[in-house]
Scaffold this motif. Sequence first.
Motif, mmCIF file in Angstrom:
data_model
loop_
_atom_site.group_PDB
_atom_site.id
_atom_site.type_symbol
_atom_site.label_atom_id
_atom_site.label_comp_id
_atom_site.label_asym_id
_atom_site.label_seq_id
_atom_site.Cartn_x
_atom_site.Cartn_y
_atom_site.Cartn_z
ATOM 1 N N LEU A 250 0.830 -1.207 0.000
ATOM 2 C CA LEU A 250 0.000 0.000 0.000
ATOM 3 C C LEU A 250 0.865 1.258 0.000
ATOM 4 N N THR A 251 1.946 1.231 0.775
ATOM 5 C CA THR A 251 2.832 2.401 0.859
ATOM 6 C C THR A 251 3.488 2.678 -0.482
ATOM 7 N N LEU A 252 3.973 1.623 -1.128
ATOM 8 C CA LEU A 252 4.643 1.801 -2.422
ATOM 9 C C LEU A 252 3.671 2.317 -3.471
ATOM 10 N N ILE A 253 2.497 1.714 -3.555
ATOM 11 C CA ILE A 253 1.527 2.130 -4.569
ATOM 12 C C ILE A 253 1.088 3.572 -4.328
ATOM 13 N N ARG A 254 0.879 3.920 -3.057
ATOM 14 C CA ARG A 254 0.479 5.297 -2.737
ATOM 15 C C ARG A 254 1.569 6.282 -3.151
ATOM 16 N N HIS A 255 2.821 5.916 -2.897
ATOM 17 C CA HIS A 255 3.940 6.787 -3.288
ATOM 18 C C HIS A 255 3.978 6.959 -4.802
ATOM 19 N N LEU A 256 3.815 5.856 -5.515
ATOM 20 C CA LEU A 256 3.834 5.917 -6.981
ATOM 21 C C LEU A 256 2.736 6.828 -7.503
#
Length: 294
Positions: A250-256
């Motif tokens: 979730l953190t990675l996708i949100r950052h992207l």
Amino acid sequence: MAGKKSKNSGKRSDEKSDRDAKSAKSAKSDKSDKSDKSDRLSKSDYLERLQPMQVELNNLGRWLQHTRKRLLVIVEGRDTAGKGGVISAISETLSPRQCRTVALGKPGEREQGEWYFQRYLTHLPGAGEIVLFDRSWYNRAGVEAVMGFCTPQQTEDFLKQAPALERLLVDDGLLLFKYWLTVDQRQQEERFAERAEDPLKQWKLSPIDLEARQHYDDYGRARDRMLEHTHTKHAPWALVDFNDQRRGRLTLIRHLLDHLPDVSVPAKELQFPPVAGGLKEERFGWKLKPIKSL
């Protein structure tokens, strides 16, 4: 006699203290493990948070097609960090004709004689496409360097060439994101053990993976050196904690999503009229028939 008894008594006291200390340490470790697990995001909460992000990813896909932009996401990290899982979370609701995953194996004899980057460049995205690299050219700064699959000079050459290559790609309009997934060794060992016991995951284990377990610190030093040479303004790295893989995804996708333009391209309206003449069963006019259902 009294002195001997006192000596044994002192020995027993020391042994008891050692046992108490070990017990306290074990209890503390168990408490820490339970605390870590209790903080893990449940599957239902994870899916609830992921769904709206996947809607945004579909919006991103339409924007890329509309603008003909190209998106490359490099996902790196230690073995078992969770690279495949986050790549699946990104791609599973996108069109496979637009979004591709690239996970190259060991280079063949011909590829070993090419410029190192050559076999990766053939997989770069075209206009409107998304490519997700499950490991990438950064193998040369990681597993190849640590396990002795390349020479120190080849690693040096790579660390000089990679930033220059990425600068050319970004200057040409490529949207480039680089993620390193972080995982502690305790979590890594638990995941290795799970793979070893699960027949559906054993394919993920290789002799190299098992040997690499003894090089946790070496991989850390190689990673730090890689970051020092290749974390640039035009192609920065982002480190994401993947000790809890669901939170990490979730953190990675949100950052992207947060680092790409928030531009909504409406989906095309589709007309869905009823079928004229009513619905029909599928029938076969030749000798082949469907296999009976289980």
